[in-house]
Write a protein that holds these residues in place. Structure first.
Motif: not given
Ligand SMILES: Cc1ncc(COP(=O)(O)O)c(C=O)c1O
Length: 392
Positions: A49-51, A53-54, A57, A281, A284, A288, A292
Protein backbone atom coordinates in the motif's frame (compact mmCIF):
# COMPACT_ATOMS: atom_id res chain seq x y z
CA UNK A 1 4.40 -7.53 -55.30
CA UNK A 2 3.00 -7.87 -51.78
CA UNK A 3 4.30 -5.48 -49.13
CA UNK A 4 7.06 -6.80 -46.90
CA UNK A 5 5.64 -7.56 -43.48
CA UNK A 6 8.38 -9.56 -41.77
CA UNK A 7 12.06 -8.83 -41.30
CA UNK A 8 14.59 -11.65 -41.38
CA UNK A 9 14.98 -11.08 -37.64
CA UNK A 10 11.29 -11.50 -36.82
CA UNK A 11 11.33 -14.83 -38.66
CA UNK A 12 13.83 -16.07 -36.08
CA UNK A 13 11.19 -15.75 -33.35
CA UNK A 14 9.18 -18.99 -33.28
CA UNK A 15 5.42 -18.63 -32.79
CA UNK A 16 4.91 -18.02 -29.09
CA UNK A 17 4.93 -21.47 -27.52
CA UNK A 18 2.46 -20.53 -24.85
CA UNK A 19 -0.05 -19.23 -27.42
CA UNK A 20 -1.68 -22.68 -27.84
CA UNK A 21 -1.95 -23.13 -24.09
CA UNK A 22 -3.28 -19.61 -23.59
CA UNK A 23 -5.94 -20.11 -26.28
CA UNK A 24 -7.00 -23.34 -24.59
CA UNK A 25 -7.07 -21.63 -21.19
CA UNK A 26 -9.26 -18.86 -22.55
CA UNK A 27 -11.62 -21.36 -24.19
CA UNK A 28 -11.97 -23.30 -20.92
CA UNK A 29 -12.72 -20.09 -19.02
CA UNK A 30 -15.33 -19.12 -21.63
CA UNK A 31 -17.02 -22.43 -20.94
CA UNK A 32 -17.18 -21.39 -17.29
CA UNK A 33 -14.40 -23.69 -16.11
CA UNK A 34 -12.35 -22.52 -13.15
CA UNK A 35 -8.78 -22.92 -14.39
CA UNK A 36 -6.17 -22.92 -11.63
CA UNK A 37 -3.29 -21.09 -13.23
CA UNK A 38 0.32 -21.96 -12.38
CA UNK A 39 1.42 -20.92 -15.86
CA UNK A 40 3.12 -17.57 -15.75
CA UNK A 41 5.36 -16.19 -12.96
CA UNK A 42 2.95 -13.32 -12.48
CA UNK A 43 2.66 -12.53 -8.74
CA UNK A 44 -0.98 -12.64 -7.57
CA UNK A 45 -0.66 -10.43 -4.51
CA UNK A 46 -1.00 -6.63 -4.61
CA UNK A 47 1.79 -4.07 -4.51
CA UNK A 48 2.40 -2.83 -0.92
CA UNK A 49 0.00 0.00 0.00
CA UNK A 50 2.72 2.63 0.78
CA UNK A 51 4.09 2.15 -2.75
CA UNK A 52 0.63 2.61 -4.29
CA UNK A 53 0.01 5.65 -2.06
CA UNK A 54 3.28 7.23 -3.16
CA UNK A 55 2.37 6.74 -6.83
CA UNK A 56 -1.00 8.42 -6.28
CA UNK A 57 0.60 11.32 -4.39
CA UNK A 58 3.19 11.98 -7.10
CA UNK A 59 0.83 11.50 -10.04
CA UNK A 60 -1.31 14.34 -8.61
CA UNK A 61 1.65 16.67 -9.01
CA UNK A 62 1.24 18.24 -12.45
CA UNK A 63 4.98 18.63 -12.75
CA UNK A 64 5.37 14.86 -12.80
CA UNK A 65 3.61 14.32 -16.14
CA UNK A 66 6.38 15.34 -18.53
CA UNK A 67 8.93 13.04 -20.15
CA UNK A 68 11.06 11.37 -17.51
CA UNK A 69 14.73 10.49 -18.01
CA UNK A 70 15.66 7.30 -19.78
CA UNK A 71 18.59 6.64 -17.46
CA UNK A 72 16.40 7.02 -14.37
CA UNK A 73 15.80 10.07 -12.18
CA UNK A 74 18.73 10.75 -9.80
CA UNK A 75 16.60 10.00 -6.71
CA UNK A 76 15.79 6.51 -8.08
CA UNK A 77 19.43 5.82 -8.94
CA UNK A 78 20.46 6.93 -5.44
CA UNK A 79 17.88 4.51 -4.01
CA UNK A 80 19.49 1.73 -6.08
CA UNK A 81 22.84 2.66 -4.55
CA UNK A 82 21.36 2.56 -1.01
CA UNK A 83 19.70 -0.80 -1.78
CA UNK A 84 23.02 -2.38 -2.80
CA UNK A 85 24.84 -0.96 0.19
CA UNK A 86 22.19 -2.05 2.69
CA UNK A 87 21.56 -5.53 1.33
CA UNK A 88 24.93 -6.62 0.03
CA UNK A 89 27.53 -4.09 1.23
CA UNK A 90 28.20 -3.21 -2.43
CA UNK A 91 29.12 0.36 -3.33
CA UNK A 92 27.39 1.61 -6.50
CA UNK A 93 27.97 5.08 -7.92
CA UNK A 94 24.42 6.17 -8.80
CA UNK A 95 25.61 8.40 -11.65
CA UNK A 96 27.93 6.01 -13.45
CA UNK A 97 27.14 2.49 -12.27
CA UNK A 98 23.34 2.24 -12.38
CA UNK A 99 20.57 2.66 -14.94
CA UNK A 100 16.81 2.15 -14.68
CA UNK A 101 15.14 -0.42 -16.92
CA UNK A 102 11.49 -0.77 -17.94
CA UNK A 103 11.40 -4.16 -16.27
CA UNK A 104 14.40 -6.47 -16.52
CA UNK A 105 13.01 -8.02 -19.71
CA UNK A 106 13.43 -4.69 -21.51
CA UNK A 107 16.83 -4.14 -19.92
CA UNK A 108 18.09 -7.55 -21.00
CA UNK A 109 16.70 -7.16 -24.53
CA UNK A 110 18.51 -3.86 -25.06
CA UNK A 111 21.66 -4.91 -23.24
CA UNK A 112 22.34 -7.46 -25.98
CA UNK A 113 22.06 -4.79 -28.67
CA UNK A 114 24.30 -2.47 -26.66
CA UNK A 115 27.22 -4.85 -26.11
CA UNK A 116 27.06 -7.80 -28.56
CA UNK A 117 28.36 -7.67 -32.11
CA UNK A 118 26.87 -9.70 -34.94
CA UNK A 119 28.33 -13.21 -34.72
CA UNK A 120 29.68 -12.84 -31.15
CA UNK A 121 29.42 -16.06 -29.20
CA UNK A 122 27.23 -15.78 -26.09
CA UNK A 123 26.85 -18.51 -23.47
CA UNK A 124 23.39 -18.94 -21.95
CA UNK A 125 22.05 -21.77 -19.77
CA UNK A 126 19.40 -24.11 -21.11
CA UNK A 127 16.67 -24.26 -20.03
CA UNK A 128 16.25 -20.63 -19.08
CA UNK A 129 13.98 -17.59 -19.01
CA UNK A 130 13.43 -16.87 -22.73
CA UNK A 131 14.82 -13.31 -23.00
CA UNK A 132 18.23 -14.64 -21.92
CA UNK A 133 18.25 -16.51 -25.23
CA UNK A 134 16.43 -13.95 -27.32
CA UNK A 135 18.58 -10.95 -26.44
CA UNK A 136 21.34 -12.82 -28.30
CA UNK A 137 19.04 -13.53 -31.26
CA UNK A 138 17.93 -9.87 -31.40
CA UNK A 139 21.54 -8.68 -31.44
CA UNK A 140 22.55 -11.20 -34.12
CA UNK A 141 24.98 -13.00 -31.80
CA UNK A 142 25.75 -16.70 -31.84
CA UNK A 143 23.84 -18.41 -29.06
CA UNK A 144 25.62 -21.30 -27.35
CA UNK A 145 23.56 -23.07 -24.71
CA UNK A 146 25.14 -24.48 -21.56
CA UNK A 147 23.31 -27.28 -19.69
CA UNK A 148 22.21 -26.22 -16.20
CA UNK A 149 20.17 -29.23 -15.07
CA UNK A 150 23.17 -31.07 -13.61
CA UNK A 151 23.75 -28.30 -11.07
CA UNK A 152 26.22 -25.44 -10.51
CA UNK A 153 29.40 -27.59 -10.32
CA UNK A 154 28.70 -29.24 -13.67
CA UNK A 155 27.75 -25.85 -15.09
CA UNK A 156 31.20 -24.49 -14.24
CA UNK A 157 32.81 -27.46 -15.95
CA UNK A 158 30.72 -26.81 -19.06
CA UNK A 159 31.90 -23.18 -19.00
CA UNK A 160 35.53 -24.27 -18.89
CA UNK A 161 34.97 -26.40 -21.97
CA UNK A 162 33.08 -23.61 -23.77
CA UNK A 163 35.91 -21.14 -23.08
CA UNK A 164 38.32 -23.38 -25.00
CA UNK A 165 36.21 -23.26 -28.18
CA UNK A 166 37.00 -20.80 -30.97
CA UNK A 167 35.94 -18.10 -31.59
CA UNK A 168 36.09 -17.29 -27.89
CA UNK A 169 32.83 -16.50 -26.12
CA UNK A 170 32.24 -12.80 -25.42
CA UNK A 171 29.43 -12.88 -22.94
CA UNK A 172 27.74 -15.12 -20.36
CA UNK A 173 24.19 -14.60 -19.12
CA UNK A 174 23.29 -16.26 -15.81
CA UNK A 175 20.42 -16.13 -13.33
CA UNK A 176 20.43 -17.50 -9.78
CA UNK A 177 18.03 -18.39 -8.15
CA UNK A 178 17.28 -19.75 -11.59
CA UNK A 179 14.06 -19.64 -13.55
CA UNK A 180 12.78 -22.25 -14.38
CA UNK A 181 14.94 -24.88 -12.61
CA UNK A 182 15.17 -23.09 -9.19
CA UNK A 183 18.92 -23.90 -9.08
CA UNK A 184 20.60 -21.90 -6.31
CA UNK A 185 24.25 -21.00 -5.80
CA UNK A 186 26.54 -19.92 -2.96
CA UNK A 187 28.96 -16.93 -3.06
CA UNK A 188 31.80 -19.36 -3.87
CA UNK A 189 30.14 -20.08 -7.23
CA UNK A 190 30.24 -16.41 -8.21
CA UNK A 191 33.92 -16.27 -7.20
CA UNK A 192 34.57 -19.04 -9.72
CA UNK A 193 32.56 -17.18 -12.35
CA UNK A 194 34.58 -13.97 -11.83
CA UNK A 195 37.85 -15.92 -11.99
CA UNK A 196 36.71 -17.64 -15.19
CA UNK A 197 35.44 -14.39 -16.75
CA UNK A 198 38.72 -12.57 -16.04
CA UNK A 199 40.81 -15.43 -17.35
CA UNK A 200 38.86 -15.71 -20.61
CA UNK A 201 37.83 -12.03 -20.90
CA UNK A 202 34.13 -12.74 -20.98
CA UNK A 203 31.53 -10.22 -19.90
CA UNK A 204 28.97 -11.51 -17.37
CA UNK A 205 25.34 -10.52 -16.94
CA UNK A 206 23.61 -11.78 -13.82
CA UNK A 207 19.82 -11.64 -13.51
CA UNK A 208 18.90 -11.42 -9.80
CA UNK A 209 15.10 -11.48 -10.26
CA UNK A 210 14.45 -13.85 -7.34
CA UNK A 211 16.83 -12.28 -4.81
CA UNK A 212 14.18 -12.11 -2.09
CA UNK A 213 12.01 -15.18 -2.74
CA UNK A 214 14.16 -17.43 -0.59
CA UNK A 215 13.20 -20.25 1.81
CA UNK A 216 14.42 -22.14 4.87
CA UNK A 217 17.05 -19.53 5.72
CA UNK A 218 18.76 -19.62 2.30
CA UNK A 219 20.35 -16.29 1.27
CA UNK A 220 20.77 -15.67 -2.44
CA UNK A 221 24.07 -13.94 -3.15
CA UNK A 222 24.53 -10.89 -5.36
CA UNK A 223 27.01 -11.33 -8.19
CA UNK A 224 28.21 -7.76 -7.62
CA UNK A 225 29.15 -8.62 -4.03
CA UNK A 226 31.92 -10.84 -5.43
CA UNK A 227 35.35 -9.19 -5.41
CA UNK A 228 36.23 -8.13 -8.95
CA UNK A 229 32.70 -8.64 -10.34
CA UNK A 230 32.34 -5.02 -11.38
CA UNK A 231 35.38 -5.39 -13.64
CA UNK A 232 33.66 -8.06 -15.69
CA UNK A 233 29.95 -7.53 -15.53
CA UNK A 234 26.60 -6.20 -14.45
CA UNK A 235 23.62 -7.38 -12.44
CA UNK A 236 20.00 -6.73 -13.29
CA UNK A 237 17.17 -6.61 -10.76
CA UNK A 238 13.42 -6.25 -11.10
CA UNK A 239 10.85 -4.91 -8.64
CA UNK A 240 8.27 -7.25 -10.24
CA UNK A 241 8.75 -10.14 -7.83
CA UNK A 242 10.08 -8.74 -4.53
CA UNK A 243 7.43 -6.02 -4.36
CA UNK A 244 4.59 -7.54 -6.42
CA UNK A 245 5.09 -4.83 -9.03
CA UNK A 246 5.09 -6.90 -12.24
CA UNK A 247 2.67 -4.58 -14.04
CA UNK A 248 4.60 -1.44 -13.14
CA UNK A 249 7.61 -2.25 -15.35
CA UNK A 250 10.50 -1.09 -13.23
CA UNK A 251 13.94 -2.46 -12.46
CA UNK A 252 17.59 -1.54 -12.79
CA UNK A 253 20.97 -2.68 -14.03
CA UNK A 254 24.13 -1.95 -12.05
CA UNK A 255 27.83 -2.69 -12.16
CA UNK A 256 30.56 -2.15 -14.75
CA UNK A 257 30.38 1.56 -15.67
CA UNK A 258 31.26 1.01 -19.33
CA UNK A 259 28.55 -1.59 -19.80
CA UNK A 260 26.07 0.59 -17.92
CA UNK A 261 27.01 3.55 -20.16
CA UNK A 262 26.39 1.44 -23.30
CA UNK A 263 23.01 0.30 -22.01
CA UNK A 264 22.05 3.86 -21.00
CA UNK A 265 23.13 5.12 -24.43
CA UNK A 266 21.03 2.68 -26.43
CA UNK A 267 18.07 3.25 -24.12
CA UNK A 268 18.32 7.01 -24.64
CA UNK A 269 17.55 6.31 -28.32
CA UNK A 270 14.76 3.85 -27.55
CA UNK A 271 12.72 5.30 -24.68
CA UNK A 272 12.05 8.36 -22.53
CA UNK A 273 12.28 6.51 -19.25
CA UNK A 274 9.80 5.12 -16.79
CA UNK A 275 6.94 7.48 -15.82
CA UNK A 276 8.33 9.63 -12.98
CA UNK A 277 5.58 8.75 -10.43
CA UNK A 278 6.46 5.07 -10.91
CA UNK A 279 10.15 5.77 -10.31
CA UNK A 280 9.35 7.73 -7.13
CA UNK A 281 7.04 4.98 -5.87
CA UNK A 282 9.77 2.45 -6.66
CA UNK A 283 12.06 4.33 -4.24
CA UNK A 284 9.49 3.67 -1.49
CA UNK A 285 9.65 -0.02 -2.38
CA UNK A 286 13.46 -0.21 -2.45
CA UNK A 287 13.73 1.61 0.90
CA UNK A 288 11.07 -0.55 2.61
CA UNK A 289 12.01 -2.79 5.56
CA UNK A 290 13.52 -6.22 4.90
CA UNK A 291 10.83 -7.65 7.20
CA UNK A 292 8.28 -7.14 4.38
CA UNK A 293 10.40 -9.31 2.09
CA UNK A 294 10.55 -12.08 4.67
CA UNK A 295 6.73 -12.01 4.89
CA UNK A 296 6.47 -12.19 1.10
CA UNK A 297 8.86 -15.15 0.96
CA UNK A 298 6.90 -16.89 3.74
CA UNK A 299 3.76 -16.82 1.57
CA UNK A 300 5.56 -18.61 -1.26
CA UNK A 301 7.26 -21.00 1.18
CA UNK A 302 3.90 -22.13 2.56
CA UNK A 303 2.52 -22.63 -0.95
CA UNK A 304 5.67 -24.53 -1.90
CA UNK A 305 5.24 -26.87 1.09
CA UNK A 306 1.60 -27.63 0.28
CA UNK A 307 2.27 -28.23 -3.40
CA UNK A 308 5.46 -30.29 -2.95
CA UNK A 309 3.97 -32.44 -0.19
CA UNK A 310 0.76 -32.98 -2.17
CA UNK A 311 2.61 -33.98 -5.34
CA UNK A 312 4.97 -36.33 -3.55
CA UNK A 313 2.03 -37.94 -1.76
CA UNK A 314 0.25 -38.71 -5.03
CA UNK A 315 3.45 -40.25 -6.44
CA UNK A 316 4.64 -37.31 -8.54
CA UNK A 317 8.15 -36.71 -7.20
CA UNK A 318 9.33 -33.13 -6.95
CA UNK A 319 12.11 -31.51 -4.94
CA UNK A 320 11.60 -28.64 -2.51
CA UNK A 321 13.25 -25.58 -4.07
CA UNK A 322 15.30 -23.28 -1.81
CA UNK A 323 14.25 -20.18 -3.72
CA UNK A 324 12.19 -18.64 -6.56
CA UNK A 325 8.44 -18.95 -6.98
CA UNK A 326 8.42 -22.17 -9.02
CA UNK A 327 8.40 -25.92 -8.85
CA UNK A 328 10.36 -27.71 -11.56
CA UNK A 329 9.25 -31.31 -11.97
CA UNK A 330 9.87 -34.20 -14.31
CA UNK A 331 6.78 -35.38 -16.16
CA UNK A 332 5.46 -38.33 -14.06
CA UNK A 333 6.86 -41.70 -15.13
CA UNK A 334 3.62 -43.06 -16.60
CA UNK A 335 3.30 -40.02 -18.90
CA UNK A 336 7.02 -39.87 -19.71
CA UNK A 337 6.39 -40.61 -23.39
CA UNK A 338 4.38 -37.40 -23.77
CA UNK A 339 6.03 -34.12 -24.72
CA UNK A 340 5.93 -31.47 -22.00
CA UNK A 341 3.54 -29.49 -24.21
CA UNK A 342 1.12 -32.42 -24.60
CA UNK A 343 1.32 -33.17 -20.88
CA UNK A 344 0.57 -29.52 -20.02
CA UNK A 345 -2.32 -29.55 -22.48
CA UNK A 346 -3.74 -32.71 -20.87
CA UNK A 347 -3.53 -31.20 -17.39
CA UNK A 348 -5.33 -28.12 -18.62
CA UNK A 349 -8.09 -30.00 -20.43
CA UNK A 350 -8.65 -32.78 -17.94
CA UNK A 351 -7.74 -31.25 -14.57
CA UNK A 352 -8.32 -27.52 -15.27
CA UNK A 353 -4.76 -26.84 -14.10
CA UNK A 354 -2.45 -24.65 -16.21
CA UNK A 355 1.31 -25.22 -16.04
CA UNK A 356 4.25 -24.34 -18.31
CA UNK A 357 5.89 -27.00 -20.50
CA UNK A 358 9.64 -27.23 -19.92
CA UNK A 359 10.29 -26.99 -23.66
CA UNK A 360 9.16 -23.34 -23.49
CA UNK A 361 12.47 -22.59 -21.76
CA UNK A 362 14.74 -24.24 -24.33
CA UNK A 363 15.19 -27.73 -25.74
CA UNK A 364 16.90 -29.03 -22.60
CA UNK A 365 13.71 -28.26 -20.67
CA UNK A 366 11.86 -31.02 -22.53
CA UNK A 367 10.66 -33.76 -20.18
CA UNK A 368 9.92 -31.25 -17.41
CA UNK A 369 7.19 -28.81 -16.42
CA UNK A 370 7.24 -25.63 -14.36
CA UNK A 371 4.58 -24.53 -11.91
CA UNK A 372 4.44 -20.92 -10.73
CA UNK A 373 3.14 -20.67 -7.16
CA UNK A 374 0.85 -17.74 -7.92
CA UNK A 375 -2.41 -19.21 -6.62
CA UNK A 376 -3.51 -19.17 -2.98
CA UNK A 377 -3.37 -22.17 -0.62
CA UNK A 378 -6.99 -23.24 -1.14
CA UNK A 379 -6.63 -23.20 -4.90
CA UNK A 380 -3.37 -25.12 -4.66
CA UNK A 381 -5.20 -27.80 -2.64
CA UNK A 382 -7.99 -27.83 -5.23
CA UNK A 383 -5.42 -28.24 -8.03
CA UNK A 384 -3.87 -31.17 -6.17
CA UNK A 385 -7.29 -32.84 -5.86
CA UNK A 386 -7.94 -32.32 -9.60
CA UNK A 387 -4.55 -33.75 -10.59
CA UNK A 388 -4.89 -36.70 -8.23
CA UNK A 389 -8.28 -37.54 -9.76
CA UNK A 390 -6.80 -37.38 -13.26
CA UNK A 391 -3.89 -39.63 -12.30
CA UNK A 392 -6.03 -42.25 -10.52
C1 LIG B 1 14.72 -14.63 -14.43
C2 LIG B 1 13.75 -13.57 -14.80
N1 LIG B 1 14.23 -12.40 -15.22
C3 LIG B 1 13.39 -11.40 -15.56
C4 LIG B 1 12.01 -11.56 -15.50
C5 LIG B 1 11.12 -10.43 -15.94
O1 LIG B 1 11.15 -9.40 -15.06
P1 LIG B 1 10.49 -8.02 -15.41
O2 LIG B 1 9.07 -8.08 -14.96
O3 LIG B 1 11.29 -7.04 -14.66
O4 LIG B 1 10.62 -7.81 -16.89
C6 LIG B 1 11.48 -12.76 -15.08
C7 LIG B 1 10.02 -12.96 -15.04
O5 LIG B 1 9.49 -14.00 -14.85
C8 LIG B 1 12.38 -13.79 -14.73
O6 LIG B 1 11.94 -14.97 -14.33
Amino acid sequence: MPIQTESNLIKKFPPYLFARLNAEKLAARHKGEDVIDFGMGNPDNPTPQPVVDKLVEVVRDKKSHRYSTSKGIPAFLKAVSRWYDRKYGVSINPYTEAVSVIGSKEGLAHLGLAVINRGDKVLVPSPTYPIHHYTVVIAGGKLVTVPILDGPEAFLKHLDKAAKTRPKPRMLIINFPHNPTTTCVEPEFFKEIVKWAKKHQVMVVHDLAYADIVFDGYKSPSFLATPGAKEVGVEIFTLSKSYNMAGWRVGFAAGNPKVIASLARIKSYMDYGIFTPIQVAAITALDSPEENLRKLAAVYQERRNIMVDGMNKMGWPVEKPRAAMYLWAKIPQRYAKMSSMDFAMMLLKEAAVAISPGSGFGSLGEGYVRMALVENKDRIRQALRNIKKLFS
